[in-house]
Design a protein around this motif. Sequence first.
Motif, short mmCIF file in Angstrom:
data_model
loop_
_atom_site.label_atom_id
_atom_site.label_comp_id
_atom_site.label_asym_id
_atom_site.label_seq_id
_atom_site.Cartn_x
_atom_site.Cartn_y
_atom_site.Cartn_z
N THR A 190 0.85 -1.18 0.00
CA THR A 190 0.00 0.00 0.00
C THR A 190 0.88 1.23 0.00
O THR A 190 1.95 1.24 0.62
CB THR A 190 -0.93 0.04 1.23
N TRP A 191 0.42 2.25 -0.70
CA TRP A 191 1.20 3.48 -0.88
C TRP A 191 0.33 4.68 -0.56
O TRP A 191 -0.83 4.73 -0.95
CB TRP A 191 1.66 3.59 -2.33
N GLU A 192 0.91 5.67 0.10
CA GLU A 192 0.23 6.93 0.30
C GLU A 192 0.63 7.86 -0.84
O GLU A 192 1.82 8.12 -1.05
CB GLU A 192 0.61 7.57 1.64
N ILE A 193 -0.35 8.33 -1.58
CA ILE A 193 -0.11 9.17 -2.75
C ILE A 193 -0.73 10.53 -2.52
O ILE A 193 -1.90 10.63 -2.12
CB ILE A 193 -0.71 8.53 -4.03
N GLU A 194 0.02 11.58 -2.76
CA GLU A 194 -0.47 12.94 -2.58
C GLU A 194 -0.55 13.72 -3.88
O GLU A 194 -1.27 14.69 -3.97
CB GLU A 194 0.42 13.69 -1.57
N ASP A 195 0.19 13.30 -4.91
CA ASP A 195 0.22 13.98 -6.19
C ASP A 195 -1.08 13.71 -6.95
O ASP A 195 -1.43 12.55 -7.23
CB ASP A 195 1.43 13.49 -7.00
N GLN A 196 -1.83 14.77 -7.27
CA GLN A 196 -3.14 14.63 -7.90
C GLN A 196 -3.08 13.95 -9.27
O GLN A 196 -3.94 13.16 -9.61
CB GLN A 196 -3.83 15.99 -8.02
N GLU A 197 -2.05 14.25 -10.04
CA GLU A 197 -1.91 13.62 -11.36
C GLU A 197 -1.69 12.12 -11.22
O GLU A 197 -2.30 11.32 -11.94
CB GLU A 197 -0.74 14.25 -12.11
N LEU A 198 -0.86 11.72 -10.26
CA LEU A 198 -0.61 10.29 -10.04
C LEU A 198 -1.86 9.61 -9.49
O LEU A 198 -2.17 8.47 -9.87
CB LEU A 198 0.57 10.10 -9.09
N ILE A 199 -2.61 10.28 -8.63
CA ILE A 199 -3.86 9.71 -8.10
C ILE A 199 -4.81 9.39 -9.25
O ILE A 199 -5.39 8.31 -9.30
CB ILE A 199 -4.51 10.69 -7.09
N GLN A 200 -4.95 10.29 -10.20
CA GLN A 200 -5.83 10.06 -11.34
C GLN A 200 -5.36 8.87 -12.18
O GLN A 200 -6.17 8.07 -12.64
CB GLN A 200 -5.93 11.31 -12.20
#
Length: 58
Positions: free
Chosen positions: A11-21
């Motif tokens: 599991t990874w915590e992602i904060e970058d909106q482009e990567l989230i999409q």
Amino acid sequence: MWFLNKETGCTWEIEDQELIQRLQANYCYEQVDEPNKGELPIKTPDAKNTKRNDKELS
């Protein structure tokens, strides 16, 4: 936001909106709730230490 890689189980915590999409559109990832800090870590198989054969010199 937290994502689970279905292939590896990490599991990874992602904060970058482009990567989230990108991850939301990728079938290998699933959005999950934040993991509890008390959860056990992922267990990986123990590596067996084996003695290497010495290479022959030519």
